[in-house]
Design a protein around this motif. Structure first.
Motif, mmCIF file in Angstrom:
data_model
loop_
_atom_site.group_PDB
_atom_site.id
_atom_site.type_symbol
_atom_site.label_atom_id
_atom_site.label_comp_id
_atom_site.label_asym_id
_atom_site.label_seq_id
_atom_site.Cartn_x
_atom_site.Cartn_y
_atom_site.Cartn_z
ATOM 1 N N GLN A 188 0.948 -1.243 -0.048
ATOM 2 C CA GLN A 188 -0.073 0.020 0.034
ATOM 3 C C GLN A 188 0.854 1.350 -0.019
ATOM 4 O O GLN A 188 0.360 2.416 -0.391
ATOM 5 N N VAL A 189 2.110 1.288 0.498
ATOM 6 C CA VAL A 189 2.947 2.206 0.626
ATOM 7 C C VAL A 189 3.296 2.610 -1.114
ATOM 8 O O VAL A 189 3.333 3.675 -1.448
ATOM 9 N N LEU A 190 3.608 1.457 -1.752
ATOM 10 C CA LEU A 190 3.867 1.734 -3.301
ATOM 11 C C LEU A 190 2.545 2.057 -3.894
ATOM 12 O O LEU A 190 2.801 3.075 -4.787
ATOM 13 N N MET A 191 1.468 1.691 -3.863
ATOM 14 C CA MET A 191 0.184 2.228 -4.200
ATOM 15 C C MET A 191 -0.013 3.482 -3.846
ATOM 16 O O MET A 191 -0.266 4.250 -4.910
ATOM 17 N N THR A 192 0.257 3.943 -2.927
ATOM 18 C CA THR A 192 -0.176 5.479 -2.444
ATOM 19 C C THR A 192 0.783 6.466 -3.080
ATOM 20 O O THR A 192 0.415 7.617 -3.667
ATOM 21 N N PHE A 193 2.093 6.161 -3.305
ATOM 22 C CA PHE A 193 3.174 6.906 -3.901
ATOM 23 C C PHE A 193 3.472 6.413 -5.513
ATOM 24 O O PHE A 193 4.154 7.141 -5.968
ATOM 25 N N SER A 194 2.719 5.556 -5.881
ATOM 26 C CA SER A 194 2.841 5.104 -7.252
ATOM 27 C C SER A 194 2.667 6.446 -8.270
ATOM 28 O O SER A 194 1.743 6.964 -8.529
ATOM 29 N N PRO A 195 3.880 6.609 -9.150
ATOM 30 C CA PRO A 195 3.745 7.819 -10.120
ATOM 31 C C PRO A 195 3.106 7.499 -11.541
ATOM 32 O O PRO A 195 2.760 8.343 -12.365
ATOM 33 N N THR A 196 2.826 6.137 -11.672
ATOM 34 C CA THR A 196 2.371 5.670 -13.197
ATOM 35 C C THR A 196 1.673 4.483 -12.786
ATOM 36 O O THR A 196 1.391 3.798 -11.602
ATOM 37 N N ALA A 197 0.632 4.088 -13.920
ATOM 38 C CA ALA A 197 -0.172 3.188 -13.686
ATOM 39 C C ALA A 197 0.328 1.719 -13.680
ATOM 40 O O ALA A 197 -0.291 0.948 -13.009
ATOM 41 N N THR A 198 1.538 1.617 -14.344
ATOM 42 C CA THR A 198 2.196 0.214 -14.199
ATOM 43 C C THR A 198 2.556 -0.109 -12.708
ATOM 44 O O THR A 198 2.364 -1.325 -12.344
ATOM 45 N N THR A 213 1.094 -2.810 -10.412
ATOM 46 C CA THR A 213 2.263 -3.930 -9.664
ATOM 47 C C THR A 213 1.727 -4.043 -8.278
ATOM 48 O O THR A 213 1.889 -5.136 -7.472
ATOM 49 N N ALA A 214 1.306 -2.644 -7.570
ATOM 50 C CA ALA A 214 1.312 -2.627 -6.159
ATOM 51 C C ALA A 214 -0.102 -3.514 -5.726
ATOM 52 O O ALA A 214 0.103 -4.092 -4.843
ATOM 53 N N GLN A 215 -0.945 -3.557 -6.634
ATOM 54 C CA GLN A 215 -2.271 -4.536 -6.474
ATOM 55 C C GLN A 215 -1.861 -5.860 -6.719
ATOM 56 O O GLN A 215 -2.414 -6.726 -6.012
ATOM 57 N N GLY A 216 -0.924 -6.214 -7.464
ATOM 58 C CA GLY A 216 -0.299 -7.544 -7.579
ATOM 59 C C GLY A 216 0.230 -7.953 -6.387
ATOM 60 O O GLY A 216 -0.077 -9.120 -5.962
ATOM 61 N N ILE A 217 0.984 -7.330 -5.797
ATOM 62 C CA ILE A 217 1.653 -7.694 -4.399
ATOM 63 C C ILE A 217 0.736 -7.580 -3.426
ATOM 64 O O ILE A 217 0.783 -8.645 -2.581
#
Length: 543
Positions: free
Chosen positions: A78-88, A92-96
């Motif tokens: 969710q850290v990656l999800m919150t600060f993700s700069p791109t849709a990719t 990926t965050a949702q996959g993890i």
């Protein structure tokens, strides 16, 4: 119970927040709505493909320990999800998150089986279903408010904090020793994962790659055919190979990836089919309504939250209160009534929905569907858990996770493909019969990639053509009518699928908890043996 419920809410809040954040993500990443649907599918696909492996990890290392570890992984995702700069990176965050959820789902069932018995267990399962619904309500409300006034990212930032709280609470769970002797079927893991991946990718790309013949967007063709339906067929084939492999492994006395006792009886298989149907229908509705409100009507995430609040509240209360009817009605009776109610609600929506979701008739339809959906999910889950001994609770959890998440992925993907396909057909037919929009003007617009767009965006596209103001207005009118027609037909098709689901509901157990399976005369004469009590404390499924 609070810890277990929070664990369920982590996953449910995440998934429910994605449709609410749909409009914000489309603007933030400059991607079409179907890309956000891909994130939902990615999460569901990861859970469905790996949940059986997650169940074995719970058995081998102990549910409390695995629960704590995967919540940490979920929080980092969710850290990656919150600060993700791109849709990719967002996908990926949702996959993890899905990989963490694959172990989290069976751990919840194992923890309930470890902590509760009998009536308390049925109540705990109802509470788990209510936690799922409550997370949906919270996601729509919090996501709607934050998405409207701040942005979509803080919505997922909340899950970082909640993950930390759940980790701290997990130390209050009763300890449980793992079983190091539990072997992990590597071949079974690969077969199950491949089957789920093929099915998910196939359904998710039906619209882009083609239902039959390959479209230009397909990455490759198979003698001119779209790879999407081929993937679906191969996924079903790998599923059959997995079941055959599991049967052989179990007959050889080796530990299978999934204990087939949890789906051996017709009643248990009917429960799985019913669960798949109702979750797929819920996913289709949860994708269709936010799509229509935010993209078609151009309204805010808060408007989406308000429109969906009656549905989510009805799911919450139905999941919590349906257990009170278990002593009065059989699972078969409740199952049939639930699907009939869902069918009536969807038919009602198809006829009353217009361009204003605040209309009372539409709210009534959403509430009716929520009551049926919440009741059915809790019912079929309870049938599966109470029919299996405690040591198979992890397998029941993995079966539930596979079914729920594969159904969610298929429901979301099919809804997207169905609605876009209906929209394309309606738009092309209207343009072919329209004298005001000549072919010369139509050739300036990409009609090979018709999707749901707001009227403002359509006006922007038409402004780059030679269209007159009158022609722009007419194109907007055609688009508006086509979108509404696509939604109405989509509801009709969903209602038909719900009616078909009454068939597996008719195979659910025909007895009430505590009753002796069999005919009334046999029970009255006392010629039938007393029912055995399962290790969960509930009457075991006689099949």
């Amino acid at each position: 119970m609070i810890t277990i419920a929070f664990g369920q809410m982590l996953m449910s809040f995440n998934v429910a927040s994605l449709p609410v954040a749909l409009g914000g993500m489309v603007k933030s990443f400059n991607v079409p709505p179907t890309t956000v649907a891909t994130a939902i599918v990615m999460y569901s696909m990861a859970v469905a493909g790996l949940v059986m492996l997650g169940a074995k990890l719970n058995q081998r290392y102990g549910a409390p320990r695995v629960f704590r570890a995967v919540v940490v992984v979920f929080g980092l995702a969710q850290v990656l999800m919150t600060f993700s700069p791109t849709a990719t990176l967002m996908i990926t965050a949702q996959g993890i998150s899905g990989m963490a959820g694959a172990a989290l789902v069976p751990s919840l069932v194992a923890l309930i089986a470890n902590e509760y018995r009998g009536r308390q267990q049925a109540t705990a399962l109802g509470a788990l279903g209510s936690a799922r619904a409550a997370a949906g309500v919270a996601a729509f409300l919090i996501g709607g408010i934050l998405g409207t006034y701040i942005g979509w990212r803080p919505v997922f930032g909340i899950l970082i904090v909640l993950s930390a709280i759940v980790v701290l609470l997990s130390f209050r769970l009763n300890p449980e020793r793992g079983r190091p002797d539990v072997a992990i079927d590597t071949v079974g893991v690969v077969l199950a994962a491949v089957a789920v991946l093929l099915l998910s990718f196939g359904f998710n790309n039906l619209n882009r790659w083609g239902l039959g013949l390959a479209l230009p967007g397909a990455p490759f063709t198979l003698l001119g055919l779209s790879p999407a339906p081929v993937m679906i067929v191969l996924g079903l084939a790998f599923g059959q190979i997995f079941l055959s492999w599991t049967h052989r492994r179990q007959e050889a006395g080796r530990t299978p990836l999934l204990a087939l006792q949890v789906i051996d009886s017709p009643q248990e298989r009917a429960a799985v089919y019913a669960m798949f149907s109702v979750v797929a229908l819920e996913a289709a509705l949860n994708f269709s309504v936010p799509l229509y409100i935010q993209i078609v009507q151009g309204r805010t995430p808060l408007a989406t939250a308000i429109a969906m609040l009656p549905f989510n509240l009805s799911v919450f209360f139905a999941a919590l209160l349906i257990t009170r009817l278990y002593d009065r009605f059989t699972p078969r009776q409740i199952g049939r009534a639930g699907f009939i109610l869902c069918s009536v609600a969807l038919l009602w929506l198809a006829f009353v929905v217009f361009n204003d979701w605040s209309e009372l008739p539409v709210l009534i339809g959403l509430v009716l569907f929520g009551i049926g959906q919440g009741s059915l999910v809790t019912l079929v889950f309870n049938v599966l858990v109470t029919a299996s001994p405690k040591e198979l609770a992890g397998d029941v959890g993995s079966l539930r996770g596979t079914t729920n998440n594969l159904a969610a992925a298929v429901g979301t993907a099919v809804a997207g493909a169905l609605l876009v396909g209906l929209l394309s057909t309606a738009v092309l037919r209207s343009l072919a019969e329209h004298p005001t929009l000549p072919p010369a003007l139509q050739s300036q617009v990409d009609l090979d990639n018709i999707t749901f767009v707001s009227n403002d965006r359509l006006r922007g596209v038409m402004a780059a053509t030679t269209a007159t103001p009158e022609q722009v207005d007419e194109a907007v009118r055609v688009n508006t009518e086509a979108r509404l027609r696509a939604l109405k037909i989509g509801f009709l098709i969903m209602a038909a699928l719900s009616l078909l689901s009454i068939i597996p509901a008719g195979r659910l157990p025909p007895y009430r908890p505590g009753e002796i399976p069999g005919s009334e005369p046999e029970r009255a004469a006392g010629t039938e043996p007393a029912p055995a009590e399962s290790p969960t404390g509930a009457i075991a499924n006689p099949a």
